[in-house]
Design a protein around this motif. Structure first.
Motif, short mmCIF file in Angstrom:
data_model
loop_
_atom_site.label_atom_id
_atom_site.label_comp_id
_atom_site.label_asym_id
_atom_site.label_seq_id
_atom_site.Cartn_x
_atom_site.Cartn_y
_atom_site.Cartn_z
N PRO A 122 94.96 -1.51 45.41
CA PRO A 122 93.78 -0.64 45.46
C PRO A 122 93.93 0.55 46.41
CG PRO A 122 93.36 -2.76 46.53
CD PRO A 122 94.66 -2.88 45.82
N ASN A 135 96.28 2.50 46.52
CA ASN A 135 96.84 3.57 45.70
C ASN A 135 96.13 3.72 44.36
OD1 ASN A 135 99.08 4.64 47.34
ND2 ASN A 135 99.87 2.55 47.19
N ASP A 136 94.90 3.20 44.32
CA ASP A 136 94.04 3.37 43.14
C ASP A 136 94.61 2.69 41.90
OD1 ASP A 136 91.56 4.27 42.43
OD2 ASP A 136 92.23 6.24 41.74
N VAL A 137 95.31 1.58 42.09
CA VAL A 137 95.81 0.78 40.97
C VAL A 137 95.27 -0.64 41.12
CG1 VAL A 137 97.85 -0.20 39.84
CG2 VAL A 137 97.93 2.14 40.72
N TYR A 138 94.70 -1.13 40.04
CA TYR A 138 94.09 -2.47 40.06
C TYR A 138 94.87 -3.40 39.14
CZ TYR A 138 90.71 0.46 42.28
OH TYR A 138 90.14 1.38 43.13
N CYS A 194 92.17 -4.85 34.23
CA CYS A 194 90.87 -4.37 33.80
C CYS A 194 90.41 -5.20 32.61
CB CYS A 194 90.94 -2.89 33.41
SG CYS A 194 91.26 -1.78 34.79
N PRO A 249 88.94 -3.60 39.10
CA PRO A 249 88.45 -2.37 39.74
C PRO A 249 87.03 -2.56 40.28
CG PRO A 249 88.24 -2.20 37.37
CD PRO A 249 88.93 -3.51 37.63
N LEU A 262 90.17 4.09 32.35
CA LEU A 262 90.87 3.58 33.54
C LEU A 262 92.35 3.32 33.25
CD1 LEU A 262 88.19 1.07 34.92
CD2 LEU A 262 89.05 3.10 36.11
N THR A 315 94.51 6.51 32.54
CA THR A 315 94.75 7.35 33.72
C THR A 315 95.56 6.61 34.79
OG1 THR A 315 92.56 6.74 34.57
CG2 THR A 315 92.73 8.82 33.38
N LYS A 327 95.17 3.54 36.19
CA LYS A 327 94.50 2.77 37.23
C LYS A 327 94.51 1.25 37.00
CE LYS A 327 91.48 6.47 38.87
NZ LYS A 327 92.23 7.56 38.24
N CYS A 328 95.05 0.81 35.86
CA CYS A 328 95.10 -0.63 35.56
C CYS A 328 96.55 -1.06 35.33
CB CYS A 328 94.30 -0.97 34.30
SG CYS A 328 92.62 -0.35 34.28
#
Length: 436
Positions: A172, A174-177, A180, A235, A249, A252, A254-255
């Protein structure tokens, strides 16, 4: 229509009937990417059919379903074309609410429609809606992150493996979860996913006597797993995320993983729509104690309500939008990964689609192996993988979805949510006359 003053009166009189003769049909559809493409091609249809004008109402999934259900149940006549699915089509057809497609021309090639999809939209062997796109479910993942963390994708992943992988991928800062999943409440939103999770954990909605089994150990295990997984590695605000939100998500970056509809594959593999197109991996939907019901079966289809005053014009549009001709049009103008998938065998036989979509055979197999008549480990009395094919399910699924979303956000425990869901479903089924 703008007329020049230079026209003689006779010329104006001759033109007015032509303008007035165009019949306007109102099309209600969902705000998914494939439907947005369909709307963008309005001009192509109207050029080929100058006697028909299209008026669009595009809504979020839950809102669309509510509006259409109210309209058709009250004979409102607000819409000439409705976007419905394999849940509504047979139930609404049985009630006489839909217009049959029993006179399709030979060039429509009904036999080209995939059998599981065609069956799902039929009642007593007659089609009452035509499929715009079909889907099962699958797992998407970022191959670059798997490689970075030394993870090798299994040929058939399990949910325990997914939980382990999610822990490694979760970053998180680095904005990666890690993963999702759908959390937005609704029978076609979070419950489409949760139902398949329950299936593969060995659960079912009802036993053979139509007694709800929502408070069973299998449901408890599945929903606790889901809540813990999303709270640990999902997220922020997962309870607000449905299909569209999760697609954004994942596309881009993020998952690390996403389990959802196969229809997303085309968008995620398209570099113009996805930042992870070059690292996209895909695998079958994960399983737990049984593979039964692990991947769903759905189709978004176009139907003409019996309340429409423009049935023939509406059927003309529906036939066009679900035809081989339309798929060819999208392929040539928007790219072959953008064509509506999951409806016609000819799409999967087309070398242009196969070359553009490396996931094509994978998706076709997922659709053909999803079995709505045998989706649970223990026997169940209903047809459906991620749904129950009875009129009451729309209300039941939405109510249960709200309770599970409340458990996801910590407003109540999983045990409390499932107990309340069990009680409310028992009440609904008793009132509907399934038992005393």
């Amino acid at each position: 229509m703008r007329l020049s003053h230079a026209f003689p009166l006779a010329g104006i009189a001759a033109l007015i009937p032509l303008s007035a003769s165009a019949e306007t049909i109102t099309v209600a559809t969902v705000n998914n990417g494939d439907m947005v493409i369909m709307q963008s091609l309005t001009d192509k249809f109207e050029q080929a059919h100058p006697d028909i004008d299209l008026e669009w109402i595009v809504l979020e999934e839950n809102v669309l379903r509510q509006r259409m259900t109210v309209d058709i149940a009250t004979d409102g006549g607000q819409f000439d074309v409705m976007t419905i699915g394999a849940y509504e089509a047979p139930i609404w057809a049985e009630r006489g609410w839909l217009t049959a497609f029993d006179d399709l021309p030979a060039e429509y090639k009904v036999d080209d429609l995939l059998e599981p999809i065609r069956k799902g939209l039929s009642h007593d062997g007659t089609l009452y809606a035509l499929p715009f796109y079909g889907e099962s479910s699958m797992m998407y993942y970022r191959k670059d992150l798997f490689e970075k963390h030394g993870i090798e994708m299994a040929e058939q992943p399990t949910w325990e493996q997914v939980r382990e992988w999610a822990g490694k991928l979760h970053d998180p800062a680095n904005d990666v979860y890690g993963i999702c999943l759908r959390g937005k409440p609704g029978w076609g939103e979070n419950m489409a996913f949760v139902s398949t999770l329950v299936n593969t954990f060995g659960g079912r909605w009802f036993d053979m006597d139509w007694q709800p089994k929502i408070d069973s150990p299998a449901w408890q295990k599945a929903v606790n797993f889901y809540v813990d997984l999303l709270n640990d590695y999902g997220p922020p605000g997962a309870s607000s995320n449905g299909y569209n939100e999760n697609q954004v998500l994942f596309s881009t970056g993020k998952c690390g993983m996403w389990v959802d509809a196969t229809v997303a594959a085309g968008k995620l593999f398209d570099p113009s729509q996805s930042q992870v197109a070059d690292v996209l991996g895909f695998a079958p939907a994960p399983v737990a104690v049984t593979p039964k019901g692990a991947n769903w079966l759905w189709t978004w289809a176009l139907a003409v309500p019996s309340s429409s005053d423009s049935k023939e014009a509406a059927k003309t549009f529906v036939s066009w939008a679900t035809s081989q001709e339309y798929i060819e049009l999208v392929g040539e103008t928007k790219g072959w990964t953008s064509v509506p998938p999951g409806t016609r065998q000819s799409t999967y036989d087309d070398p242009r689609y196969q070359n553009a979509a490396p996931f094509a055979d994978f998706v076709l197999k997922a659709i053909k192996t999803a079995d709505p008549t045998d989706s649970t480990l223990k026997p169940s009395p209903y047809v459906g993988v991620q749904l129950v094919g009875i009129p009451e399910f729309q209300a039941i699924g939405t109510q249960v979805g709200q309770m599970i979303a409340a458990a996801l956000t910590g407003q109540m425990t999983v045990e409390q949510a499932l107990q309340r869901a069990q009680t409310s479903t028992e009440r609904t089924m008793r009132q509907a006359g399934y038992y005393d």
